[in-house]
Design an enzyme around this catalytic site. Structure first.
Site, PDB file in Angstrom:
ATOM      1  N   GLU A 182      11.019  18.129 -25.451  1.00 34.99           N
ATOM      2  CA  GLU A 182      10.237  18.461 -24.247  1.00 34.99           C
ATOM      3  C   GLU A 182      10.756  19.767 -23.627  1.00 34.99           C
ATOM      4  OE1 GLU A 182       7.563  16.780 -23.477  1.00 34.99           O
ATOM      5  OE2 GLU A 182       7.823  14.768 -24.307  1.00 34.99           O
ATOM      6  N   HIS A 230       0.904  11.733 -30.344  1.00 34.30           N
ATOM      7  CA  HIS A 230       0.435  10.369 -30.067  1.00 34.30           C
ATOM      8  C   HIS A 230      -0.123   9.733 -31.328  1.00 34.30           C
ATOM      9  CE1 HIS A 230      -0.035  11.311 -25.509  1.00 34.30           C
ATOM     10  NE2 HIS A 230       1.155  10.867 -25.807  1.00 34.30           N
ATOM     11  N   ASN A 243       0.941  19.162 -22.275  1.00 36.44           N
ATOM     12  CA  ASN A 243       0.694  18.257 -23.400  1.00 36.44           C
ATOM     13  C   ASN A 243       0.743  18.943 -24.759  1.00 36.44           C
ATOM     14  OD1 ASN A 243       0.310  16.057 -21.680  1.00 36.44           O
ATOM     15  ND2 ASN A 243      -1.813  16.642 -21.297  1.00 36.44           N
ATOM     16  N   LYS A 296       8.002  22.730 -14.126  1.00 41.06           N
ATOM     17  CA  LYS A 296       7.100  21.601 -13.868  1.00 41.06           C
ATOM     18  C   LYS A 296       6.688  21.571 -12.395  1.00 41.06           C
ATOM     19  CE  LYS A 296       5.788  16.980 -14.799  1.00 41.06           C
ATOM     20  NZ  LYS A 296       5.997  15.735 -15.506  1.00 41.06           N
ATOM     21  N   LYS A 349       3.504  11.201 -11.790  1.00 40.09           N
ATOM     22  CA  LYS A 349       2.671  10.337 -12.647  1.00 40.09           C
ATOM     23  C   LYS A 349       3.405   9.012 -12.791  1.00 40.09           C
ATOM     24  CE  LYS A 349       0.036  13.414 -15.674  1.00 40.09           C
ATOM     25  NZ  LYS A 349      -0.150  13.862 -17.060  1.00 40.09           N
ATOM     26  N   ARG A 389      -2.056  21.620 -15.542  1.00 40.83           N
ATOM     27  CA  ARG A 389      -1.072  20.572 -15.865  1.00 40.83           C
ATOM     28  C   ARG A 389      -1.243  20.085 -17.298  1.00 40.83           C
ATOM     29  NH1 ARG A 389       1.340  15.821 -11.895  1.00 40.83           N
ATOM     30  NH2 ARG A 389       2.721  14.940 -13.463  1.00 40.83           N
ATOM     31  N   HIS A 396       1.234  16.923 -27.980  1.00 39.29           N
ATOM     32  CA  HIS A 396       1.132  15.500 -27.661  1.00 39.29           C
ATOM     33  C   HIS A 396      -0.038  14.815 -28.360  1.00 39.29           C
ATOM     34  CE1 HIS A 396       4.248  16.406 -24.823  1.00 39.29           C
ATOM     35  NE2 HIS A 396       4.246  15.185 -24.320  1.00 39.29           N
ATOM     36  N   ARG A 419       0.811  -1.241   0.000  1.00 36.74           N
ATOM     37  CA  ARG A 419       0.000   0.000   0.000  1.00 36.74           C
ATOM     38  C   ARG A 419       0.835   1.278   0.000  1.00 36.74           C
ATOM     39  NH1 ARG A 419      -2.931  -3.213   3.737  1.00 36.74           N
ATOM     40  NH2 ARG A 419      -4.696  -4.172   2.685  1.00 36.74           N
ATOM     41  N   HIS A 443       9.204   9.273 -28.866  1.00 37.11           N
ATOM     42  CA  HIS A 443       8.136  10.137 -28.370  1.00 37.11           C
ATOM     43  C   HIS A 443       8.467  11.622 -28.599  1.00 37.11           C
ATOM     44  CE1 HIS A 443       5.027  11.611 -25.674  1.00 37.11           C
ATOM     45  NE2 HIS A 443       5.952  12.254 -24.978  1.00 37.11           N
ATOM     46  N   GLU A 474      -3.889  17.023 -12.526  1.00 39.75           N
ATOM     47  CA  GLU A 474      -4.298  17.447 -13.872  1.00 39.75           C
ATOM     48  C   GLU A 474      -5.798  17.736 -14.016  1.00 39.75           C
ATOM     49  OE1 GLU A 474      -1.959  15.646 -17.029  1.00 39.75           O
ATOM     50  OE2 GLU A 474      -3.633  15.922 -18.408  1.00 39.75           O
TER      51      GLU A 474
HETATM   52  P1  NAD Z   1      13.350   4.995 -21.960  1.00 38.91           P
HETATM   53  O1  NAD Z   1      13.141   4.902 -20.518  1.00 38.91           O
HETATM   54  O2  NAD Z   1      12.878   3.861 -22.812  1.00 38.91           O
HETATM   55  O3  NAD Z   1      14.911   5.248 -22.250  1.00 38.91           O
HETATM   56  C1  NAD Z   1      15.369   5.319 -23.584  1.00 38.91           C
HETATM   57  C2  NAD Z   1      16.548   4.350 -23.808  1.00 38.91           C
HETATM   58  O4  NAD Z   1      17.717   4.895 -23.227  1.00 38.91           O
HETATM   59  C3  NAD Z   1      16.368   2.979 -23.185  1.00 38.91           C
HETATM   60  O5  NAD Z   1      16.912   2.002 -24.030  1.00 38.91           O
HETATM   61  C4  NAD Z   1      17.187   3.086 -21.899  1.00 38.91           C
HETATM   62  O6  NAD Z   1      17.625   1.846 -21.404  1.00 38.91           O
HETATM   63  C5  NAD Z   1      18.341   3.932 -22.369  1.00 38.91           C
HETATM   64  N1  NAD Z   1      19.039   4.702 -21.360  1.00 38.91           N
HETATM   65  C6  NAD Z   1      18.513   5.364 -20.306  1.00 38.91           C
HETATM   66  N2  NAD Z   1      19.454   6.101 -19.702  1.00 38.91           N
HETATM   67  C7  NAD Z   1      20.603   5.883 -20.359  1.00 38.91           C
HETATM   68  C8  NAD Z   1      21.913   6.376 -20.226  1.00 38.91           C
HETATM   69  N3  NAD Z   1      22.220   7.321 -19.321  1.00 38.91           N
HETATM   70  N4  NAD Z   1      22.868   5.923 -21.065  1.00 38.91           N
HETATM   71  C9  NAD Z   1      22.548   5.028 -22.042  1.00 38.91           C
HETATM   72  N5  NAD Z   1      21.325   4.551 -22.246  1.00 38.91           N
HETATM   73  C10 NAD Z   1      20.362   4.971 -21.416  1.00 38.91           C
HETATM   74  O7  NAD Z   1      12.695   6.320 -22.585  1.00 38.91           O
HETATM   75  P2  NAD Z   1      12.443   7.785 -21.993  1.00 38.91           P
HETATM   76  O8  NAD Z   1      12.352   8.657 -23.185  1.00 38.91           O
HETATM   77  O9  NAD Z   1      13.379   8.111 -20.911  1.00 38.91           O
HETATM   78  O10 NAD Z   1      10.996   7.665 -21.315  1.00 38.91           O
HETATM   79  C11 NAD Z   1       9.845   7.372 -22.077  1.00 38.91           C
HETATM   80  C12 NAD Z   1       8.746   6.931 -21.125  1.00 38.91           C
HETATM   81  O11 NAD Z   1       8.490   7.985 -20.212  1.00 38.91           O
HETATM   82  C13 NAD Z   1       7.437   6.582 -21.790  1.00 38.91           C
HETATM   83  O12 NAD Z   1       6.972   5.351 -21.294  1.00 38.91           O
HETATM   84  C14 NAD Z   1       6.500   7.709 -21.377  1.00 38.91           C
HETATM   85  O13 NAD Z   1       5.149   7.286 -21.267  1.00 38.91           O
HETATM   86  C15 NAD Z   1       7.074   8.093 -20.044  1.00 38.91           C
HETATM   87  N6  NAD Z   1       6.766   9.463 -19.632  1.00 38.91           N
HETATM   88  C16 NAD Z   1       6.250   9.653 -18.401  1.00 38.91           C
HETATM   89  C17 NAD Z   1       5.980  10.929 -17.947  1.00 38.91           C
HETATM   90  C18 NAD Z   1       5.477  11.138 -16.562  1.00 38.91           C
HETATM   91  O14 NAD Z   1       5.098  12.264 -16.216  1.00 38.91           O
HETATM   92  N7  NAD Z   1       5.481  10.115 -15.735  1.00 38.91           N
HETATM   93  C19 NAD Z   1       6.228  12.041 -18.771  1.00 38.91           C
HETATM   94  C20 NAD Z   1       6.773  11.828 -20.033  1.00 38.91           C
HETATM   95  C21 NAD Z   1       7.045  10.525 -20.449  1.00 38.91           C
HETATM   96  N1  GLY Z   2       4.297  14.805 -18.725  1.00 37.45           N
HETATM   97  C1  GLY Z   2       3.095  15.439 -18.410  1.00 37.45           C
HETATM   98  C2  GLY Z   2       2.811  15.525 -16.951  1.00 37.45           C
HETATM   99  O1  GLY Z   2       3.590  15.132 -16.135  1.00 37.45           O
HETATM  100  O2  GLY Z   2       1.783  15.983 -16.601  1.00 37.45           O
END
Ligand code: NAD
Ligand code: GLY
Length: 362
Positions: free
Chosen positions: A183, A250, A243, A225, A141, A239, A246, A119, A263, A235
């Site tokens: 971003e 998407h 987007n 942020k 998030k 917030r 986006h 929990r 992305h 949101e």
């Molecule tokens: P990712 O986590 O897939 O990382 C991209 C690649 O880089 C992967 O292969 C990873 O292993 C590699 N990598 C990471 N750090 C590294 C480093 N320092 N050196 C070498 N390789 C490295 O992709 P991302 O772009 O970081 O994240 C995308 C995800 O984030 C999506 O699932 C998206 O939905 C999510 N997201 C969440 C929020 C939120 O607010 N929670 C906001 C935006 C995106």
């Molecule tokens: N990446 C959008 C949010 O965190 O709200």
């Protein structure tokens, strides 16, 4: 070292930003005897797992780790279960701390594991992609994907600290760095015109991973942020401005399928569509749109739609978006550079014209 605070009363937390912070014991809100489970993947582990483990052991923590397979396709309930199994096998109780070491995928899955294990247990974000450092590690998030939709199972659950070591970006593939810059540019476009101008002056330094520029830039994005999250954690309002681009983005990601465009690349083209639409509605000037286009292009990002994708393809996919309300598209648009709003009633013909203007011509 720079520090930004996310102000959420008793759930407030610091974001530490600097070079070499993985080894700085002062950044970790942990003490001798604490149990810790690090969640990472093999790609990130080969570079940073031993460094983080050594630092935590220096504090006196009892450290274990679990590796998830690398990739968005593993942002699943199965991966979540791998974390739970590792925690249960090693008898981690409610006093454990889970550390997310990796990009946005690791951060999102780990955050949701922390939200639901017994929990809710403490977790620390150590983001290692630029996207995760400026966006996903901040704001709470957390989610995994379901086969019927991305990020459909999750929770708002804040970390207890975010530790951003900007040196980790040196091992990140260039294409991922550029995707993170989409971003970054988005923050300037929606919220902060002076920051947009700063980016125009420093984008080449950022692309070249200049440490000073990176730290200033990441701190500014985290502050923007943090301010939004402090006033709209779940949101209900502002917030949503995060987007920009986006909804179009998407549609591109879904149309092309996972792994074709990153992305951030899709968001870049999407931001251009939103900007062109804002110009059509009489808010941005052609000069504003050209400035945005130039900045994105200097970060090696796409500013036009992928080959062969039509306005009809976009509309079909966009009408399925979570943000559609009573059959009407809700789009984040720009009143000016640095000032975004949510538009609820944009005529479809204008949307189609904006998409067509961002279509590749040979
Ligand atoms: P990712 O986590 O897939 O990382 C991209 C690649 O880089 C992967 O292969 C990873 O292993 C590699 N990598 C990471 N750090 C590294 C480093 N320092 N050196 C070498 N390789 C490295 O992709 P991302 O772009 O970081 O994240 C995308 C995800 O984030 C999506 O699932 C998206 O939905 C999510 N997201 C969440 C929020 C939120 O607010 N929670 C906001 C935006 C995106
Ligand atoms: N990446 C959008 C949010 O965190 O709200």
């Amino acid at each position: 070292m720079l520090c930004v605070n996310v102000e959420l009363k008793e759930r407030s937390y610091p974001i530490h930003i600097g070079a070499g912070l993985l080894t700085n014991t002062d950044c970790y809100p942990l003490k001798s005897g604490n149990k810790v489970m690090i969640v990472t993947n093999p790609t990130v582990a080969q570079h940073y797992l031993s460094t983080v483990t050594d630092t935590l052991e220096k504090i006196g923590c009892l450290v274990e780790h679990v590796l998830l397979p690398d990739g968005e396709q593993y942002k699943t309930l199965d991966s979540l279960n791998l974390i739970f199994t590792a925690l249960l096998k090693a008898n981690h109780g409610r006093d454990t701390t889970i550390v997310a070491l990796g990009g946005g995928v690791i951060g999102d899955v780990t955050g949701y594991a922390a939200a639901s294990y017994q929990r809710g247990v403490r977790f620390i974000q150590i983001p290692t992609t630029l996207l995760a450092q400026v966006d996903s590690s901040v704001g709470g998030k957390t989610a995994v994907n379901h086969e019927l939709g991305k990020n459909m199972i999750g929770a708002f659950y804040q970390p207890t600290a975010v530790i951003i070591d900007t040196l980790t970006l040196n091992t990140l593939p260039k294409r991922e760095v550029n995707a993170g810059l989409a971003e970054v540019i988005k923050y300037g476009a929606i919220l902060d015109f002076p920051f947009f101008q700063w980016l125009e002056q420093h984008i080449d330094n950022l692309v070249a991973l200049d440490q000073n520029a990176l730290q200033q830039c990441i701190a500014r994005c985290c502050q923007l942020k943090a301010d939004i999250v402090a006033r709209d954690e779940t949101e209900k309002g502002d917030r949503a401005l995060l987007n920009l681009g986006h909804t179009f983005g998407h549609a591109i990601e879904t149309h092309l399928g996972y792994g074709n465009w990153l992305h951030g690349e899709a968001v870049s083209a999407g931001c251009m569509m939103a900007a062109v639409l804002s110009e059509k509605l009489g808010d941005l000037t052609p000069h504003d749109v050209a400035r945005l286009e130039k900045l994105l292009a200097r970060a090696n990002l796409p500013t036009v739609s992928p080959d062969g994708m039509t306005a009809q393809d976009y509309l079909q996919l966009m009408m399925r978006d979570k943000k559609v309300l009573n059959g009407k598209l809700r789009l984040v648009l720009l009143k000016a550079l640095g000032q975004a709003y949510v538009a609820t009633d944009v005529p479809q013909e204008q949307v189609i014209e904006a998409i067509n203007r961002c279509t590749q011509v040979d």
